[in-house]
Design an enzyme around this catalytic site. Structure first.
Site, PDB file in Angstrom:
ATOM      1  N   GLU A   1       0.804  -1.222   0.000  1.00  0.00           N
ATOM      2  CA  GLU A   1       0.000   0.000   0.000  1.00  0.00           C
ATOM      3  C   GLU A   1       0.846   1.285   0.000  1.00  0.00           C
ATOM      4  O   GLU A   1       0.334   2.356  -0.333  1.00  0.00           O
ATOM      5  CB  GLU A   1      -0.959   0.020   1.203  1.00  0.00           C
ATOM      6  CG  GLU A   1      -2.095  -0.994   1.103  1.00  0.00           C
ATOM      7  CD  GLU A   1      -1.726  -2.359   1.669  1.00  0.00           C
ATOM      8  OE1 GLU A   1      -0.516  -2.647   1.795  1.00  0.00           O
ATOM      9  OE2 GLU A   1      -2.646  -3.137   1.989  1.00  0.00           O
TER      10      GLU A   1
ATOM     11  N   HIS B   1       3.469   1.727  -1.991  1.00  0.00           N
ATOM     12  CA  HIS B   1       3.586   1.971  -3.436  1.00  0.00           C
ATOM     13  C   HIS B   1       2.241   2.453  -4.002  1.00  0.00           C
ATOM     14  O   HIS B   1       2.205   3.365  -4.837  1.00  0.00           O
ATOM     15  CB  HIS B   1       3.989   0.691  -4.182  1.00  0.00           C
ATOM     16  CG  HIS B   1       5.285   0.089  -3.743  1.00  0.00           C
ATOM     17  ND1 HIS B   1       5.348  -1.081  -3.028  1.00  0.00           N
ATOM     18  CD2 HIS B   1       6.569   0.478  -3.937  1.00  0.00           C
ATOM     19  CE1 HIS B   1       6.622  -1.398  -2.803  1.00  0.00           C
ATOM     20  NE2 HIS B   1       7.379  -0.471  -3.334  1.00  0.00           N
TER      21      HIS B   1
ATOM     22  N   GLN C   1      22.217  -0.943  -7.051  1.00  0.00           N
ATOM     23  CA  GLN C   1      22.080  -0.343  -5.727  1.00  0.00           C
ATOM     24  C   GLN C   1      22.209  -1.356  -4.584  1.00  0.00           C
ATOM     25  O   GLN C   1      22.027  -1.001  -3.430  1.00  0.00           O
ATOM     26  CB  GLN C   1      20.769   0.438  -5.619  1.00  0.00           C
ATOM     27  CG  GLN C   1      19.518  -0.407  -5.577  1.00  0.00           C
ATOM     28  CD  GLN C   1      18.269   0.459  -5.694  1.00  0.00           C
ATOM     29  OE1 GLN C   1      17.995   1.055  -6.723  1.00  0.00           O
ATOM     30  NE2 GLN C   1      17.513   0.545  -4.611  1.00  0.00           N
TER      31      GLN C   1
ATOM     32  N   VAL D   1       3.327   5.032   4.678  1.00  0.00           N
ATOM     33  CA  VAL D   1       2.153   4.209   4.981  1.00  0.00           C
ATOM     34  C   VAL D   1       2.589   3.090   5.928  1.00  0.00           C
ATOM     35  O   VAL D   1       3.615   2.437   5.700  1.00  0.00           O
ATOM     36  CB  VAL D   1       1.532   3.625   3.697  1.00  0.00           C
ATOM     37  CG1 VAL D   1       0.304   2.785   4.038  1.00  0.00           C
ATOM     38  CG2 VAL D   1       1.161   4.744   2.735  1.00  0.00           C
TER      39      VAL D   1
ATOM     40  N   SER E   1       8.604  -3.968   1.350  1.00  0.00           N
ATOM     41  CA  SER E   1       8.569  -5.264   0.665  1.00  0.00           C
ATOM     42  C   SER E   1       9.322  -6.309   1.468  1.00  0.00           C
ATOM     43  O   SER E   1       9.039  -7.505   1.400  1.00  0.00           O
ATOM     44  CB  SER E   1       9.190  -5.148  -0.729  1.00  0.00           C
ATOM     45  OG  SER E   1       8.565  -4.112  -1.453  1.00  0.00           O
TER      46      SER E   1
HETATM   47  P1  AMP Z   1      10.940   0.305  -3.370  1.00  0.00           P
HETATM   48  O1  AMP Z   1      10.097  -0.580  -4.215  1.00  0.00           O
HETATM   49  O2  AMP Z   1      11.160  -0.229  -1.981  1.00  0.00           O
HETATM   50  O3  AMP Z   1      12.194   0.782  -4.045  1.00  0.00           O
HETATM   51  O4  AMP Z   1      10.079   1.619  -3.138  1.00  0.00           O
HETATM   52  C1  AMP Z   1       9.549   2.342  -4.216  1.00  0.00           C
HETATM   53  C2  AMP Z   1       9.011   3.647  -3.700  1.00  0.00           C
HETATM   54  O5  AMP Z   1       7.989   3.381  -2.735  1.00  0.00           O
HETATM   55  C3  AMP Z   1      10.065   4.499  -3.008  1.00  0.00           C
HETATM   56  O6  AMP Z   1       9.873   5.852  -3.370  1.00  0.00           O
HETATM   57  C4  AMP Z   1       9.783   4.266  -1.552  1.00  0.00           C
HETATM   58  O7  AMP Z   1      10.177   5.328  -0.718  1.00  0.00           O
HETATM   59  C5  AMP Z   1       8.277   4.134  -1.567  1.00  0.00           C
HETATM   60  N1  AMP Z   1       7.817   3.424  -0.376  1.00  0.00           N
HETATM   61  C6  AMP Z   1       8.262   2.236   0.098  1.00  0.00           C
HETATM   62  N2  AMP Z   1       7.644   1.922   1.251  1.00  0.00           N
HETATM   63  C7  AMP Z   1       6.797   2.946   1.529  1.00  0.00           C
HETATM   64  C8  AMP Z   1       5.865   3.210   2.581  1.00  0.00           C
HETATM   65  N3  AMP Z   1       5.696   2.375   3.604  1.00  0.00           N
HETATM   66  N4  AMP Z   1       5.152   4.353   2.521  1.00  0.00           N
HETATM   67  C9  AMP Z   1       5.322   5.225   1.481  1.00  0.00           C
HETATM   68  N5  AMP Z   1       6.167   5.024   0.461  1.00  0.00           N
HETATM   69  C10 AMP Z   1       6.892   3.903   0.480  1.00  0.00           C
END
Ligand code: AMP
Length: 298
Positions: free
Chosen positions: A29, A31, A55, A170, A180
């Site tokens: 949620e 994302h 990364q 979130v 994730s």
């Molecule tokens: P990731 O797939 O972990 O690289 O995250 C993709 C995007 O989703 C990044 O901009 C993260 O900061 C954002 N994101 C990941 N977890 C959260 C969360 N719990 N609340 C808000 N945004 C998130």
């Protein structure tokens, strides 16, 4: 919703204002909240899904990072995005890149210090997404606060024509920030991980009550996490929102960042603290009412 694998195909589908939501997939949620924000502000919403090897450090979880394209595609479609850009490795990196992006200073502390090369990998892949998709607006979570600082600084330095939107964290109903990587936690680890948000909320309460000393604010969070068995605090640092440098007194927009390990899973969380009507107001994000879709069967 269309699934595409090349930059040219993704670009060709852009109409009007294009909003980009970069992700590494295994969506939750957090994302979805970024996709919702993009949907409400843009004509075309592009979600990118790419687990970026650049990364990850040599001893990090690249191989085990959760992946499920079908599940993600269904979620992206349900969230009413227009395009899912899921490039193969050879499309993103036709060859080992000789050109990479290093953002100085803002990447020196916290995650940058612990994960050498991590932010070079992030900045490089985000630069490629900006160059290849040319989004008008790009959406990032405040969950990765130092990443957001880094991306904003890169856009300033390299004149990418995209507006960066930062969105609130979130959380699960009990406060744990969605990630994730949370699916790696067993029930006891999941319980221990809750101490991170508990510690941050305790610090937020102290700030609301008037505390301004970084040492005190950080100490409140550290004490809560250190008091929990089965979790190792790496740092609790109050950092400047623009430079990510540590601050000693809360006298400018800041975020209180935590990194901690539960078993082999490294977790990040933070609260943003902004000035409002002469006071300092912590933003602890939003909470789900039910357990995250991460824990439900697809
Ligand atoms: P990731 O797939 O972990 O690289 O995250 C993709 C995007 O989703 C990044 O901009 C993260 O900061 C954002 N994101 C990941 N977890 C959260 C969360 N719990 N609340 C808000 N945004 C998130």
């Amino acid at each position: 919703m269309k699934i595409v694998e090349t930059f040219a195909d993704a670009r060709a589908l852009g109409r009007g204002c294009v909003g980009l939501v970069p992700t590494m997939g295994y969506l939750h949620e957090g994302h979805i909240s970024l996709i919702d924000a993009a949907r409400s502000e843009c004509d075309t919403v592009v979600v990118s899904l790419f687990v970026n090897p650049l990364q990850f450090g040599p001893n990090e979880d690249l191989a085990s990072y959760p992946r499920d394209l079908d599940r993600d595609a269904a979620l992206v479609e349900a969230a009413r995005a227009d395009v899912l850009f899921a490039p193969r490795l050879e499309v993103m990196y036709p060859d080992d890149p000789l050109t990479t992006v290093t953002v100085g200073d803002v990447t020196e502390g916290m995650e940058g210090a612990r994960r050498p090369g991590h932010f070079d990998g992030v900045a490089t892949v985000v630069a490629k997404l900006f160059a290849g998709i040319v989004p008008d607006r790009s959406y990032f979570g405040r969950k990765d606060a130092q990443q957001l600082v880094t991306v904003r600084r890169m856009v300033l330095d390299l004149s990418f024509p995209t507006i960066i939107v930062g969105a609130p964290i979130v959380r699960e109903a009990d406060g744990l920030a969605l990630s994730s990587r949370n699916i790696f936690l067993d029930p006891r680890q999941r319980d221990a991980a809750r101490s991170i948000s508990r510690g941050l909320f305790a610090a937020a309460a102290a700030v609301t009550a008037g505390e301004r000393s970084a040492r005190e604010i950080e100490g409140i969070t550290s004490a809560v996490v250190d008091g929990e068995a089965g979790i190792d605090l790496d740092y609790a640092t109050l950092a400047d929102q623009e430079t990510a440098a540590p601050v000693t007194t809360l006298d400018r927009p800041a975020f209180l960042a935590v990194a901690a390990s539960v078993g082999s899973t490294r977790l990040l969380d933070n609260i943003h603290i902004d000035p409002y009507e002469g006071g300092w107001v912590p933003d602890v994000g939003t909470r789900l009412r039910e357990p995250s879709i991460l824990y439900r069967e697809a």
